[in-house]
Scaffold this motif. Structure first.
Motif, short mmCIF file in Angstrom:
data_model
loop_
_atom_site.label_atom_id
_atom_site.label_comp_id
_atom_site.label_asym_id
_atom_site.label_seq_id
_atom_site.Cartn_x
_atom_site.Cartn_y
_atom_site.Cartn_z
N GLY A 168 -22.25 14.14 -18.18
CA GLY A 168 -22.41 12.87 -18.88
C GLY A 168 -23.74 12.21 -18.62
N ASP A 169 -24.46 12.65 -17.56
CA ASP A 169 -25.76 12.06 -17.28
C ASP A 169 -26.76 12.41 -18.38
OD1 ASP A 169 -24.81 11.03 -14.96
OD2 ASP A 169 -25.89 12.37 -13.61
N ARG A 170 -27.59 11.43 -18.74
CA ARG A 170 -28.66 11.70 -19.69
C ARG A 170 -29.90 12.10 -18.92
NH1 ARG A 170 -30.23 11.16 -24.83
NH2 ARG A 170 -32.45 10.82 -25.21
N ILE A 171 -30.51 13.21 -19.32
CA ILE A 171 -31.70 13.73 -18.66
C ILE A 171 -32.83 13.77 -19.67
CG2 ILE A 171 -32.64 15.62 -17.28
CD1 ILE A 171 -30.20 14.44 -16.00
N GLU A 172 -33.97 13.21 -19.31
CA GLU A 172 -35.14 13.30 -20.17
C GLU A 172 -35.78 14.68 -20.04
OE1 GLU A 172 -35.94 11.04 -22.35
OE2 GLU A 172 -34.29 9.77 -21.65
N ALA A 173 -36.60 15.04 -21.01
CA ALA A 173 -37.30 16.32 -20.96
C ALA A 173 -38.13 16.37 -19.68
CB ALA A 173 -38.20 16.49 -22.17
N GLY A 174 -37.96 17.44 -18.90
CA GLY A 174 -38.65 17.57 -17.63
C GLY A 174 -37.94 16.90 -16.48
N GLY A 175 -36.80 16.25 -16.75
CA GLY A 175 -36.04 15.58 -15.70
C GLY A 175 -35.28 16.57 -14.84
N LEU A 176 -34.88 16.12 -13.65
CA LEU A 176 -34.22 16.99 -12.67
C LEU A 176 -32.74 17.16 -13.00
CD1 LEU A 176 -34.62 18.54 -9.97
CD2 LEU A 176 -33.86 16.44 -8.81
N PHE A 190 -35.45 20.03 -22.48
CA PHE A 190 -35.47 19.04 -23.55
C PHE A 190 -34.56 17.88 -23.13
CE2 PHE A 190 -32.45 22.44 -24.54
CZ PHE A 190 -31.25 21.76 -24.57
N ALA A 191 -34.71 16.76 -23.78
CA ALA A 191 -33.88 15.60 -23.47
C ALA A 191 -32.46 15.83 -23.98
CB ALA A 191 -34.48 14.34 -24.10
N GLY A 192 -31.48 15.42 -23.20
CA GLY A 192 -30.10 15.59 -23.62
C GLY A 192 -29.15 15.09 -22.56
N ARG A 193 -27.88 15.42 -22.75
CA ARG A 193 -26.85 15.05 -21.79
C ARG A 193 -26.27 16.29 -21.13
NH1 ARG A 193 -25.39 9.85 -21.51
NH2 ARG A 193 -25.90 8.50 -23.28
N VAL A 194 -25.99 16.16 -19.84
CA VAL A 194 -25.29 17.23 -19.13
C VAL A 194 -23.83 17.17 -19.56
CG1 VAL A 194 -24.60 18.11 -16.88
CG2 VAL A 194 -26.87 17.11 -17.18
N VAL A 195 -23.34 18.23 -20.15
CA VAL A 195 -21.95 18.23 -20.63
C VAL A 195 -21.04 19.08 -19.75
CG1 VAL A 195 -22.67 17.80 -23.00
CG2 VAL A 195 -22.37 20.13 -22.24
N GLU A 196 -21.66 19.88 -18.87
CA GLU A 196 -20.84 20.73 -18.01
C GLU A 196 -21.64 21.15 -16.78
OE1 GLU A 196 -18.00 24.72 -18.41
OE2 GLU A 196 -19.43 24.20 -19.99
N ARG A 197 -21.04 20.99 -15.60
CA ARG A 197 -21.63 21.50 -14.37
C ARG A 197 -21.01 22.87 -14.10
NH1 ARG A 197 -20.72 16.83 -9.95
NH2 ARG A 197 -22.30 18.00 -8.77
N LEU A 198 -21.86 23.85 -13.93
CA LEU A 198 -21.39 25.22 -13.74
C LEU A 198 -21.54 25.70 -12.31
CD1 LEU A 198 -22.95 26.65 -17.02
CD2 LEU A 198 -20.60 25.88 -16.64
N ILE A 199 -21.98 24.82 -11.43
CA ILE A 199 -22.08 25.08 -10.00
C ILE A 199 -21.97 23.74 -9.31
CG2 ILE A 199 -24.59 24.82 -9.77
CD1 ILE A 199 -24.56 27.33 -7.98
N GLN A 200 -21.57 23.76 -8.05
CA GLN A 200 -21.40 22.52 -7.30
C GLN A 200 -22.40 22.45 -6.15
OE1 GLN A 200 -19.23 20.16 -8.34
NE2 GLN A 200 -18.68 21.52 -10.02
N ALA A 201 -22.68 21.25 -5.70
CA ALA A 201 -23.57 21.07 -4.55
C ALA A 201 -22.97 21.79 -3.34
CB ALA A 201 -23.76 19.59 -4.25
N GLY A 202 -23.82 22.52 -2.65
CA GLY A 202 -23.37 23.30 -1.49
C GLY A 202 -23.18 24.76 -1.78
N GLU A 203 -23.04 25.13 -3.06
CA GLU A 203 -22.88 26.54 -3.41
C GLU A 203 -24.22 27.24 -3.41
OE1 GLU A 203 -20.01 27.84 -6.47
OE2 GLU A 203 -19.87 25.71 -6.98
N LEU A 204 -24.17 28.56 -3.14
CA LEU A 204 -25.37 29.38 -3.21
C LEU A 204 -25.58 29.86 -4.63
CD1 LEU A 204 -25.04 31.55 0.04
CD2 LEU A 204 -26.76 29.80 -0.44
N SER A 205 -26.82 29.79 -5.06
CA SER A 205 -27.17 30.27 -6.39
C SER A 205 -28.08 31.47 -6.29
CB SER A 205 -27.86 29.16 -7.19
OG SER A 205 -28.15 29.59 -8.50
#
Length: 355
Positions: A78-86, A174-189
């Motif tokens: 649901g967070d809005r992220i600008e282009a180049g945002g983290l 690109f600018a948009g909204r995060v609609v799904e988290r596919l990993i959680q904080a603490g997990e190894l990627s």
């Protein structure tokens, strides 16, 4: 006592009895019907065909990691992220250490390269005076070339280390909204693992499959009507036509621009496309035409505010209007509200006008 006959004779003698019929007529007639009206117009209209459509985002991506590491931060759905945002951050301690080491190596290589270049310049001057043998000059020049090569390699190592550090930060393309988290904080990627899905909800379009047969009547920028059940309808331009038809369904893809609309991505809609070349026709608002088992008719209003029922033939519909044919003309007033209780020849009054 005065009789009724005497009173009647008295009124007749004064000539007042002639007012009675007019008053009686005014009291016996129905009051004006309250209506709303519009004007019959000429419009370029064509028969349409309606096809299913889906609302999609022009930019909809699953963002993947480019490096290995533990996730220390990820944006909320649901967070809005600008282009180049983290979008997400990996543990970058190892990458920072590698960058510091490569920068230190570059500093040492640069200092040595500067020294060897100065030595080579000094020996070249001595060689021109004949005080240094050519073999010694070649040795110094070789040492200079090796030092400069070390500088170039050290710079490349710094660039690689900077890139590895940059890859620990997963940024929005690109600018948009995060609609799904596919990993959680603490997990190894790992490289290639999906981190989040981001959707550009500001640039939407409707994708419809149109019959190949109507291709000659469509063009870029052409306005078409999109409807979505109880969600209402809107007019939007064709953004793209994909000129490749499906061999089985005999349809091709049409994309309709919905930038800035509040329609939700994933919604089902219906698109109305012209199925013939538009031609000029008389048209009235939808609500002006009354459909009955014995046909269709409208009520026109003349200059004296008298309603006249006229039989018409209803035709194609387009953006709130319906084509009509009959004893009508452009510019005539036509009743669009209140016609259900009207009868031919009744006086009407426009809603909002003084009685």
């Amino acid at each position: 006592m005065t009789s009724f006959a005497q009173i009647f004779a008295a009124f007749a003698g004064l000539g007042l009895l002639t007012l009675v019929p007019a008053v009686a007529v005014a009291q016996d007639g129905p009051p004006p019907a309250i209506i709303r009206s519009a004007t019959i117009v000429e419009r370029d209209m064509a028969r349409t065909i309606t096809t299913p459509a889906s609302v999609v985002a022009r930019n909809d991506a699953r963002i993947a990691a480019e490096a290995s590491g533990r996730i220390t931060f990820i944006a909320e759905a649901g967070d809005r992220i600008e282009a180049g945002g983290l979008i997400a951050q990996m543990d970058d301690r190892q990458a920072r250490i590698a960058l510091d080491e490569s920068r230190a190596r570059l500093a040492r290589a640069t200092a040595n390269g500067d020294y060897q270049s100065a030595e080579a310049a000094r020996f070249e001057s001595l060689a021109r005076n004949g005080t240094v043998p050519p073999t010694r000059l070649r040795e110094v020049e070789l040492a200079r070339d090796l030092a400069l090569q070390d500088v170039r390699e050290a710079r490349s190592a710094v660039s690689r280390a900077e890139l590895e550090l940059e890859r620990t930060r997963i940024l929005a393309p690109f600018a948009g909204r995060v609609v799904e988290r596919l990993i959680q904080a603490g997990e190894l990627s790992a490289p290639g693992r999906d981190i989040a899905r981001i959707v550009d909800i500001d640039h939407k379009e409707a994708v419809a499959q149109a019959p190949v047969a109507i291709a000659p009547y469509l063009s870029l920028g052409q306005e078409v009507v999109l409807s979505m059940g109880e969600g209402g309808s809107t007019t939007a331009p064709i953004r793209a036509i994909i000129p490749v038809g499906d061999a089985v369904s005999r349809t091709f893809e049409v994309r309709i621009d919905l930038a800035g609309s509040d329609w939700i991505v994933g919604s089902a809609a219906r698109a109305a496309f012209p199925a013939e070349t538009p031609r000029t026709q008389l048209a009235a608002p939808y609500d002006a035409v009354i459909l009955r088992s014995n046909g269709a008719f409208i009520f026109t209003v003349d200059a004296d505010n008298i309603a006249h029922q006229i039989a018409v033939t209803a035709g194609v519909r387009d953006n709130g209007f319906i084509a009509i044919a009959g004893d009508v003309a452009a510019g005539q007033r036509v009743v669009v509200s209140g016609a259900e209780t009207l009868s031919d020849g009744r006086m009407v009054q426009e809603l909002g006008e003084d009685a």
